[in-house]
Design a protein around this motif. Structure first.
Motif, PDB file in Angstrom:
ATOM      1  N   ALA A 159      42.198  12.142  95.079  1.00 25.41           N
ATOM      2  CA  ALA A 159      41.636  13.457  95.394  1.00 25.41           C
ATOM      3  C   ALA A 159      41.086  13.498  96.813  1.00 25.41           C
ATOM      4  CB  ALA A 159      40.532  13.805  94.397  1.00 25.41           C
ATOM      5  N   ALA A 160      40.376  12.449  97.208  1.00 24.74           N
ATOM      6  CA  ALA A 160      39.756  12.436  98.527  1.00 24.74           C
ATOM      7  C   ALA A 160      40.793  12.320  99.638  1.00 24.74           C
ATOM      8  CB  ALA A 160      38.753  11.287  98.617  1.00 24.74           C
ATOM      9  N   HIS A 161      41.760  11.445  99.456  1.00 23.35           N
ATOM     10  CA  HIS A 161      42.718  11.195 100.536  1.00 23.35           C
ATOM     11  C   HIS A 161      43.653  12.380 100.758  1.00 23.35           C
ATOM     12  CE1 HIS A 161      45.121   8.786 103.301  1.00 23.35           C
ATOM     13  NE2 HIS A 161      46.198   9.229 102.684  1.00 23.35           N
ATOM     14  N   PHE A 162      44.077  13.021  99.667  1.00 25.75           N
ATOM     15  CA  PHE A 162      45.049  14.101  99.799  1.00 25.75           C
ATOM     16  C   PHE A 162      44.413  15.488  99.681  1.00 25.75           C
ATOM     17  CE2 PHE A 162      47.617  10.456  98.408  1.00 25.75           C
ATOM     18  CZ  PHE A 162      48.532  10.417  99.457  1.00 25.75           C
ATOM     19  N   GLY A 163      43.113  15.544  99.563  1.00 24.14           N
ATOM     20  CA  GLY A 163      42.427  16.825  99.537  1.00 24.14           C
ATOM     21  C   GLY A 163      42.803  17.692  98.363  1.00 24.14           C
ATOM     22  N   VAL A 164      42.908  17.098  97.174  1.00 30.18           N
ATOM     23  CA  VAL A 164      43.310  17.852  95.986  1.00 30.18           C
ATOM     24  C   VAL A 164      42.140  18.710  95.496  1.00 30.18           C
ATOM     25  CG1 VAL A 164      44.200  17.704  93.633  1.00 30.18           C
ATOM     26  CG2 VAL A 164      44.917  16.031  95.352  1.00 30.18           C
ATOM     27  N   THR A 165      42.409  19.969  95.270  1.00 31.74           N
ATOM     28  CA  THR A 165      41.416  20.889  94.729  1.00 31.74           C
ATOM     29  C   THR A 165      41.988  21.586  93.501  1.00 31.74           C
ATOM     30  OG1 THR A 165      42.144  22.832  95.976  1.00 31.74           O
ATOM     31  CG2 THR A 165      40.620  21.311  97.093  1.00 31.74           C
ATOM     32  N   ALA A 166      41.180  22.440  92.893  1.00 33.53           N
ATOM     33  CA  ALA A 166      41.633  23.179  91.718  1.00 33.53           C
ATOM     34  C   ALA A 166      42.825  24.069  92.036  1.00 33.53           C
ATOM     35  CB  ALA A 166      40.484  24.020  91.166  1.00 33.53           C
TER      36      ALA A 166
END
Length: 912
Positions: free
Chosen positions: A571-578
């Motif tokens: 999530a942090a590395h690829f900027g995954v959001t809802a």
């Protein structure tokens, strides 16, 4: 009435030093009281005394039925060799149990309790005080462990090879023993003839002279009475006279706190995986190793002696404090510290010191771990009232549209199945094998298992039926959840575990497949039922099986904390959001959408065969999920690119909205990445580097690769998050012996550390040990070779077993293959070594449209040799190079090398 007397073995038995044989007179005990019995034993005490060596303790080795002390000859010889070399010396006493081997025969029918007492009397007669290590095989296991339970004050450790210590009430004996104990068969098969002896010896591929040696004590009916007596003493029923002794011993094992080692050959028709599972349940601290491919006579099939002595060095000798009385406490304390250190690393940042590293030196094994936040299902809980889409099933349609499952529906279904599993009797720590393709059903079942602390076992169909069966049986699941095809396989192949179907089945089908319930049944049973407490962060969560591309598939164990750390890193590395949305055609990541709190879709494909994925299927999944991220395996990418011509304008428009494209699982060529990005022109193409043991290690983008072009190998970028990468240099024999370093330009084995690195391998103690060799507890030797460049980028150059050891030094294969694949006529290449270690020559084996394997034409040979600076001994062509099933991209260079060697030796070239 007396039977044949004790005698020394005949001279000339292979591997047996006759000077170690002795006869020992021992006073009988229990039912044998008043008699004096003569035992034959192999004893190294005098040999050690002659060498002026004082032993650190005694190994008491107990054979089973129908072998004798000859079974332990390798342990006897190895212990003396080590003593002569100055290593820790163990006295070894390998016994011939009474009525067996070359010990005395008597008219007494010996029960388990009698044999345990007999062994105790022998130990007393020999004056063995301690520390004592017991090792037993077959029915020597209960005898040796029975003595161990009753003599804990002198006990240093216990070791068992292929044995059992408990027989459940009502459970059938293994088939081979049912035949042997059948009425009318017992005397004829075990005593009157050599049938039982012959059958046992046929379980391993023995040299004829070794087979004759095992038969030597049992040449007559009188000398075989003990074989029949042993079989008759199998406590198969509650009222059997040896059942109480077996129950006392098996219960007593739960109280043993000494180090324990369990070695197993899985191809055993007598003692199954369930017997090992029972032993592990009683000795949960035991180190366990399954020698894949070995069977019942594991001591004849694998080099167990070195394993045993190495293990004793690490767990007993090294653990010995200044006083012998503190030995066990020291060993237990060291194990407790190791577990505490691992738990601390999972919970927060830790910097290992040199004092706490196992064999590490300097900074090379320092690890920093970031604390995972919360639970893997936190996002699912947070969105449980959300009506938006969570999971899309592209293989199922309703009203012409793909099936959509909302967060609300998914959360409710997970809760219901979790509570239903609890009602079904599934408890924390139970293993649940999931034979379900990616989609809403698998997602719900997986998160339900995790929620109640059950350990999910995931082995995909890409392993093939034999590999899948080996993986499932080896994991000994308590429950199997599957579709009809998976449940049919479970039934036909005898997989363990209660069975749950994904769909409701008619009564006839349920009975035929042995199904106890469906997921719908569980959901109904769980509706409104309270959930049990959530598992601890350091509890085991999953066993994920490797692809089998480098040997039999291995089970990789993850804790809840490690899976949560994986989620956080991704999530942090690829900027995954809802709002990101995820399309994944790569099975290991197909289940992370709910953990990341974003909607997910799996394209319409066979996930066990990545090449079934088409560009149109990816576009349809992207359009249905409005995804901004696409995650595919290299083999899937290749077919997506190859089928791009079928895309419609609407498909291309959907793909143009993708912002991040990832391909992982195997190195990806730069040209393939370029072609994939042209299909998704607004996406940043990433090729993360990872493996089942650590699914995300490093990452690199296409622009970074293009800027870094010019080095040898495949550029895979920099470590993700707080992960670390080091290189252990290889020597001239291709072994990784160098101190791990971050120095640029050093070629060697890639070693890694990360918060989401696995806990270990499932019942593969030796594999775990090698993976951590010379490193800290939270480091891992990947088996990949490569180097770091001046900018800190990691380049992968192949696998450690595939390093070619030429007379000029070690050569890695990937750079050569990249050179060769620049030849227009070559579609794929493998560079392999042929010849003895240190003097190998390099051979190129290529795919170039050939219909049959052969030597390459002179023109192709010249073109290939011109393309690379590496001197090539030969160029061979094949229609297809062998690759793993899961990725369809990892070339089996070991197999190709063996084939090339045969071809160059003059053998007619068949398929590699």
């Amino acid at each position: 009435m007396t039977g044949p007397q004790a005698t020394l073995p005949p001279a000339g038995l292979p591997g047996l030093d006759p000077s170690l044989s002795r006869l020992v007179s021992v006073d009988g005990v229990l039912a044998d009281a008043g008699a004096t019995r003569l035992w034959h034993v192999l004893d190294t005490a005098d040999a050690l005394h002659e060498r002026g060596v004082e032993p650190v303790g005694t190994i008491v080795a107990v054979h089973g039925n129908p072998t004798w002390s000859y079974l332990w000859r390798a342990l006897v010889a190895a212990s003396l060799a080590r003593a002569e070399a100055g290593a820790a010396a163990w006295r070894v006493v390998a016994v011939d149990q009474l009525e067996m081997g070359f010990s005395e025969r008597s008219p007494l029918r010996r029960t388990l309790a009698q044999r345990i007492a007999d062994l105790g009397a022998l130990v007393e007669e020999l004056g063995i005080r301690g520390p004592i290590v017991t090792i037993g095989h077959d029915w020597g296991g209960p005898v040796s462990l029975g003595w161990a339970v009753e003599n804990r004050d002198r006990l240093a450790a216990v070791i068992a090879l292929n044995t059992a210590v408990h027989h459940p009430d009502g459970a059938k004996l293994p088939f081979a023993l049912r035949v042997a104990t059948a009425r009318g068969m017992l005397a004829a098969g075990t005593t009157g003839t050599t049938a039982f002896l012959d059958t046992t010896l046929a379980l391993a591929d023995l040299d004829p002279a070794v087979r004759s040696a095992f038969r030597a004590p049992y040449a007559t009916v009188g000398r075989r009475r003990g074989i029949g007596g042993f079989v008759a003493d199998i406590p198969a029923t509650p009222d059997h006279e040896s059942t109480p002794a077996l129950n006392r011993m098996s219960a007593g094992l739960r109280e043993l706190r000494v180090p324990a080692l369990l070695l197993r050959g899985p191809k055993d028709p007598v003692f199954g995986e369930g017997h090992l599972d029972d032993l592990v349940d009683r000795l949960p601290h035991a180190d366990v190793h399954r020698f894949e491919g070995a069977g019942h006579l594991i001591a004849e099939e694998r080099p167990y002696a070195g394993v045993v002595l190495d293990w004793l060095d690490e767990n007993v000798v090294d653990a010995a404090a200044p006083a012998a009385g503190t030995r066990r406490a020291a060993a237990a304390e060291r194990r407790a510290e190791a577990h505490a250190r691992e738990a601390a690393e999972a919970a927060g940042p830790v910097q290992e010191s040199a004092d706490t590293r196992d064999g590490a030196a300097g900074e090379a094994a320092a690890a920093t771990a970031s604390a995972p936040v919360g639970r893997l299902w936190d996002a699912l809980d947070a969105r449980r009232d959300d009506a938006d889409t969570a999971v899309i099933d592209m293989t199922t349609s309703r009203d012409g549209e793909p099936l959509r499952v909302s967060w609300r529906q998914l959360a409710a279904r997970v809760d219901e199945i979790a509570a239903g599993l609890d009602a079904f009797g599934v408890r924390a720590g139970d293993r649940v094998s999931l034979l379900v393709p990616p989609g809403p059903t698998l997602t719900a079942a997986l998160y339900a298992c995790l929620r109640i602390g059950a350990v999910v076992v995931v082995a995909d169909r890409g392993l093939g039926i034999r590999g899948l069966s080996r993986a499932v049986r080896g994991a000994v699941p308590d429950v199997v959840i599957g579709e009809i095809a998976g449940l049919a396989a479970a039934r036909a192949l005898g997989w363990p575990g209660r069975r749950i179907s994904t769909v409701a089945l008619p009564g006839t089908a349920r009975r035929a497949l042995g199904v106890d319930a469906s997921l719908s049944d569980l959901a109904r049973a769980g509706r409104g039922r309270a959930l049990p407490a959530a598992p601890a962060a350091d509890a085991e969560a999953a066993v994920l099986f490797t692809s089998g591309s480098t040997g039999p598939a291995k089970g990789v164990v993850y804790t809840h904390a490690q899976l949560t750390a994986l989620r956080d890193t991704l999530a942090a590395h690829f900027g995954v959001t809802a709002d990101t949305g995820l399309v994944t055609g790569f099975a290991p990541f197909a289940l992370l959408g709910p953990a990341l709190g974003t909607r997910s879709a799996t394209p319409d494909m066979d996930v066990s065969a990545p090449r079934t994925l088409t560009a149109a299927a990816v576009a349809a999944a992207v359009r249905a999920s409005d995804a901004r991220m696409v995650f595919l395996s290299p083999a899937a990418v290749a077919n997506v690119v190859a089928t791009a011509g079928a895309l419609t304008d609407a498909d291309r428009a959907a793909l143009s909205r993708v912002e991040t494209f990832l391909s992982t699982g195997a190195p990806v060529g730069i040209e393939l990445l370029r072609r994939a990005q042209r299909l998704m022109p607004e996406a940043v193409a990433h090729t993360p580097y990872g493996m089942t043991e650590c699914l995300l290690v490093a990452d690199v983008t296409l622009p970074e690769i293009e800027r870094a072009a010019g080095d040898r190998g495949v550029c895979v970028g920099r470590p993700l998050g707080s992960g670390q990468v080091r290189i252990s240099a290889i020597d001239d024999d291709g072994r990784a012996t160098g101190e791990p370093t971050t120095d640029a330009g050093v070629t060697g084995e890639i070693v890694i550390s990360a918060p989401h690195l696995k806990r270990g391998y499932f019942r593969l103690h030796l594999t775990d040990r090698e993976a951590r060799r010379g490193l800290g507890a939270r480091w891992h030797r990947t088996g990949d070779v490569g180097h770091l460049d001046d900018d800190g980028l990691l380049w992968v150059e192949g696998r450690l077993p595939h390093v070619i050891t030429t007379a000029e030094g070690p050569v890695t294969p990937v750079g050569i293959e990249q050179d060769v694949e620049t030849v227009e006529a070559v579609s794929r290449a493998a560079a392999v070594g042929v010849g003895p270690v240190g003097r190998q020559v390099v051979v190129a084996v290529v795919e170039s449209g050939a219909r049959r394997p052969r030597l390459a034409s002179p023109a192709l040979t010249d073109a290939v040799r011109t393309a690379t600076a590496q001197r090539l001994a030969a160029v061979l062509v094949v229609p297809t190079l062998p690759t793993d099933i899961r990725h369809n991209s990892k070339i089996d260079r070991t197999r190709v090398a063996a084939w090339a060697e045969r071809v160059l030796a003059g053998e007619k070239p068949g398929a590699p």
